[in-house]
Design an enzyme around this catalytic site. Structure first.
Site, PDB file in Angstrom:
ATOM      1  N   LYS A 111       0.820  -1.223   0.000  1.00 20.94           N
ATOM      2  CA  LYS A 111       0.000   0.000   0.000  1.00 20.94           C
ATOM      3  C   LYS A 111       0.855   1.275   0.000  1.00 20.94           C
ATOM      4  O   LYS A 111       0.450   2.308  -0.525  1.00 20.94           O
ATOM      5  CB  LYS A 111      -0.920  -0.001   1.222  1.00 20.94           C
ATOM      6  CG  LYS A 111      -1.956  -1.122   1.208  1.00 20.94           C
ATOM      7  CD  LYS A 111      -3.088  -0.847   0.257  1.00 20.94           C
ATOM      8  CE  LYS A 111      -4.057  -2.005   0.173  1.00 20.94           C
ATOM      9  NZ  LYS A 111      -5.074  -1.835  -0.867  1.00 20.94           N
TER      10      LYS A 111
ATOM     11  N   GLU B 209      -9.546   6.085   2.955  1.00 23.77           N
ATOM     12  CA  GLU B 209     -10.419   5.068   3.530  1.00 23.77           C
ATOM     13  C   GLU B 209      -9.533   3.869   3.831  1.00 23.77           C
ATOM     14  O   GLU B 209      -8.480   3.694   3.218  1.00 23.77           O
ATOM     15  CB  GLU B 209     -11.513   4.679   2.530  1.00 23.77           C
ATOM     16  CG  GLU B 209     -11.103   3.636   1.491  1.00 23.77           C
ATOM     17  CD  GLU B 209      -9.962   4.058   0.564  1.00 23.77           C
ATOM     18  OE1 GLU B 209      -9.809   5.284   0.351  1.00 23.77           O
ATOM     19  OE2 GLU B 209      -9.215   3.183   0.069  1.00 23.77           O
TER      20      GLU B 209
ATOM     21  N   SER C  97       1.564  -9.684  -0.770  1.00 22.03           N
ATOM     22  CA  SER C  97       1.254  -8.248  -0.731  1.00 22.03           C
ATOM     23  C   SER C  97       1.511  -7.610   0.623  1.00 22.03           C
ATOM     24  O   SER C  97       1.712  -6.395   0.709  1.00 22.03           O
ATOM     25  CB  SER C  97      -0.201  -8.036  -1.148  1.00 22.03           C
ATOM     26  OG  SER C  97      -1.054  -8.855  -0.356  1.00 22.03           O
TER      27      SER C  97
HETATM   28  C1  LIG Z   1      -1.767  -6.904   2.599  1.00 18.24           C
HETATM   29  C2  LIG Z   1      -2.906  -6.599   1.671  1.00 18.24           C
HETATM   30  N1  LIG Z   1      -2.983  -7.259   0.515  1.00 18.24           N
HETATM   31  C3  LIG Z   1      -3.981  -7.038  -0.365  1.00 18.24           C
HETATM   32  C4  LIG Z   1      -4.982  -6.123  -0.079  1.00 18.24           C
HETATM   33  C5  LIG Z   1      -6.086  -5.963  -1.074  1.00 18.24           C
HETATM   34  O1  LIG Z   1      -6.037  -4.760  -1.750  1.00 18.24           O
HETATM   35  P1  LIG Z   1      -5.628  -4.642  -3.270  1.00 18.24           P
HETATM   36  O2  LIG Z   1      -6.483  -5.608  -4.031  1.00 18.24           O
HETATM   37  O3  LIG Z   1      -5.909  -3.235  -3.587  1.00 18.24           O
HETATM   38  O4  LIG Z   1      -4.175  -4.989  -3.385  1.00 18.24           O
HETATM   39  C6  LIG Z   1      -4.940  -5.390   1.118  1.00 18.24           C
HETATM   40  C7  LIG Z   1      -5.963  -4.398   1.427  1.00 18.24           C
HETATM   41  O5  LIG Z   1      -6.060  -3.845   2.464  1.00 18.24           O
HETATM   42  C8  LIG Z   1      -3.872  -5.643   2.014  1.00 18.24           C
HETATM   43  O6  LIG Z   1      -3.769  -4.996   3.189  1.00 18.24           O
END
Ligand SMILES: Cc1ncc(COP(=O)(O)O)c(C=O)c1O
Length: 380
Positions: free
Chosen positions: A67, A89, A362
């Site tokens: 993020k 948000e 992620s």
């Molecule tokens: C660690 C992590 N991975 C994935 C996501 C999913 O979001 P996005 O699809 O925008 O990557 C989030 C959302 O809060 C997250 O905190």
């Protein structure tokens, strides 16, 4: 809407300005810690029946998730556009923490809208945001989750647009947000391509690339450089994992690609879980970050064009993958990321034991420890 037109031209100019790009790149390197490693997970590969698994370690980025790539870029843009205040948000709290962090770095005032249910589930991140100097604004509408927080933030932005910049957290919302977020997150896929080359591998050595999809920011950031730079015939299979919750045949899931219908939410047209009148349904996922009834519009296009495949992963499968990564590699992933990891055994079955798969991790799982403990992991 004039604010969106101003944002679109502000971003276009900044993105074309070498000084802006240079400042962003320097902070991505020195503050965020990029490039994040592309790690060869040998024990995980053996356990899942694949030849090689490479993990793109966004969990090692400052604040513990991808993020921050987006919030750093958007906060720099806010600064450049003369706004002294940012709002955001948040669902899981990762985007809120990342916004509070980069706002502190750049001396911007920060308010974060968060559903009351997510405030309960993600208490640690709420506390971190406050430590970082941000105000956390509880949103009690609807289910008190991410979709309600986005609505509240958009509404607030319209009222305070002269001095406020809305740092949107995923590749969704009205144009130009999906474009801005895609460009800022594409650093993930660009680094993967470069790191493969540094290992003496080519893109032809990779059979599949997987990422989880909430709104879709880490997935679009992972996939876009492959879509942009690699010709169709040479491209690996690109797979997005969405929240299957308690199963897509139950009402408790967040699988808008698998079970949604075209519809409009938060200013974009995409696949949406909705009732017959077009009102969004409540999504469910064990991961707050995937708990959204829609998906970014570019993913809908990629799905319809057959360029990316999307598959639901249940809460139970994600928890199993979470536990497997902990035990095999000593890495505690976010439950969102565990949805992508859960695709590995399926891909092994489809592609065979000689296959190589890249997965974007992620984020890290610190924020999810209570959730997995409540689900019974590690209890025996
Ligand atoms: C660690 C992590 N991975 C994935 C996501 C999913 O979001 P996005 O699809 O925008 O990557 C989030 C959302 O809060 C997250 O905190």
């Amino acid at each position: 809407m004039p604010a969106l037109a101003a944002l679109a031209s502000g971003f276009r100019e900044a993105w074309a300005d070498p000084a802006f790009r240079g400042e962003l790149d320097a902070l991505l390197r020195d503050y965020v810690g990029r490039p994040t490693p592309l790690y060869m997970a040998r024990r995980l590969a053996a356990e899942t029946g694949l030849a090689h698994v490479l993990l793109k370690r966004e969990d090692l980025a400052h604040t513990g998730a991808h993020k921050v790539n987006n919030t750093l870029g958007q906060c720099l843009l806010a600064h450049r556009m003369g706004k002294r205040r940012v709002i955001a948000e948040t669902g899981a709290g990762q985007h809120g923490v990342a916004t509070a962090t980069t706002a502190a770095l750049l001396g911007l005032e920060c308010s974060v809208f968060m559903g009351v249910e997510d405030i309960r589930r993600q208490a640690l991140n709420v506390y971190k945001m406050r430590l970082l100097g941000a105000e956390v604004v509880p949103v009690s509408d609807g289910a008190g989750t991410l979709a309600n927080a986005v609505t509240a933030a958009l509404r607030h932005w319209v009222e305070r647009v002269e001095d406020t910049f809305y740092v949107l957290g995923s590749a969704l919302g009205p144009h130009p947000y999906p474009l801005i977020v895609r460009e800022l997150q594409s650093v993930i896929g660009e680094e993967i391509l470069q790191q493969l080359a540094e290992r003496g591998m080519t893109v032809r050595d990779v059979d599949a690339v997987a990422a989880c999809v909430g709104g879709g920011s880490n997935a679009i950031g992972t996939f876009h450089p492959f879509l942009r730079e690699v010709p169709v015939g040479e491209r690996p299979l690109l797979v997005g994992a969405e929240a299957g919750g308690e199963g897509v045949d139950t009402p408790r899931h967040g699988a808008s690609m698998t079970r949604g219908e075209p519809g409009v939410l938060h200013g974009h047209y995409s696949y949406l879980l909705q009732d017959e009148a077009g009102n969004p349904l409540e999504a469910h996922s064990i991961s707050a970050g995937l708990d959204y009834p829609g998906v970014g519009p570019e993913h809908a296009y990629l799905r319809d064009a057959g360029l990316v495949r999307y598959e639901p992963v249940t809460d139970a499968e994600a928890l199993e993958a979470f536990a497997l990564l902990c035990r095999t590699e000593g890495i505690i992933p976010a439950v969102e990321s565990s949805h992508a990891l859960a695709l590995l055994p399926r891909l092994a079955e489809e592609l065979g034991p000689r296959a190589t798969v890249v997965v974007t991790v992620s984020g890290r799982g610190d924020k999810d420890i209570d959730v997995v403990r409540e689900a019974g992991l590690g209890a025996d």
